[in-house]
Scaffold this active site. Structure first.
Site, PDB file in Angstrom:
ATOM      1  N   GLU A 194       0.840  -1.202   0.000  1.00  0.00           N
ATOM      2  CA  GLU A 194       0.000   0.000   0.000  1.00  0.00           C
ATOM      3  C   GLU A 194       0.871   1.246   0.000  1.00  0.00           C
ATOM      4  OE1 GLU A 194      -0.857   2.170   3.406  1.00  0.00           O
ATOM      5  OE2 GLU A 194      -1.427   0.400   4.565  1.00  0.00           O
ATOM      6  N   LYS A 234      -7.510  -3.451  10.792  1.00  0.00           N
ATOM      7  CA  LYS A 234      -6.176  -2.914  11.044  1.00  0.00           C
ATOM      8  C   LYS A 234      -6.154  -2.422  12.492  1.00  0.00           C
ATOM      9  CE  LYS A 234      -3.408   1.172   9.842  1.00  0.00           C
ATOM     10  NZ  LYS A 234      -3.279   2.301   8.899  1.00  0.00           N
TER      11      LYS A 234
END
Length: 208
Positions: free
Chosen positions: A36, A125
């Protein structure tokens, strides 16, 4: 969420479009297939588009620090498939799922965890992970649904993978341990090799 391979997400904060392809290949060649680029990185969308063009058929590529529906749309339009946020926003999760992308919102409390799962998050997350610690993760695990994937991010040192995995982590998001702004692909490759070796040692005999 992809479940094959190693459950490690490389966070390339500060990467540049002219270096990201080589860096992405260095990570992939070492066995890290989830990458990412945080959207608060300069020209993040350009870097993501480059990664999609070069690795998108073999790796899960996307954006971090995604906080609006509009940002989800922008990532989707360039072929990104992973949406990671520092927070939980139901609008962002729902837009992500509507576009058939992978949703990973940031959570830290039981209320946020359950709300994110109800909204359709694919994985959670845990951020900032150092604030919760392995003991806090173990407590969350005791009440969360079985099969819910949790990725601690923020303050997780690779040498402590085993402790976090024993507490219930499924994988990790890693920034500085893999990439610092200005790192060459060669440096990233060496870092990635060390991180992957630590993952492989920690997961020996551990179901993930």
């Amino acid at each position: 969420m992809m479940t094959d391979g190693r459950n490690l997400i490389a966070i390339l904060r500060g990467v540049t479009p002219d270096t990201v392809s080589d860096i992405g290949h260095a990570l992939f060649d070492c066995g890290i297939a989830r990458i990412e680029v945080p959207l608060n990185t300069h020209r993040a969308l350009d870097s993501i588009a480059t990664l999609v063009d070069t690795l998108g058929d073999r790796a899960l590529i996307g954006a971090g620090t995604v906080i609006t529906r509009e940002q989800v749309r922008a990532v989707a339009e360039i072929g990104g498939r992973l949406i990671v946020s520092p927070n939980f926003d139901p609008d962002v999760v729902q837009e992500t799922r509507r576009r058939a992308l992978v949703s990973m919102p940031g959570v830290v409390t039981p209320s946020e965890c359950f709300a994110a799962l109800k909204a359709g998050a694919d994985a959670l997350k845990l951020f900032p992970a150092f604030h919760v610690g392995p003991d806090g993760l173990a407590a969350l695990r005791a009440v969360l649904p079985r099969g819910c994937a949790i990725y601690p991010v923020g303050g997780v040192a690779p040498e402590h993978f085993g402790q976090w995995l024993a507490a219930g982590a499924d994988g990790f998001g890693l920034g500085g341990a893999l990439y610092q702004p200005g790192d060459s692909a060669a440096i990233v490759g060496r870092k990635a090799a060390r991180v992957v070796a630590q993952w492989d040692r920690a997961t020996k005999g551990v179901a993930v």
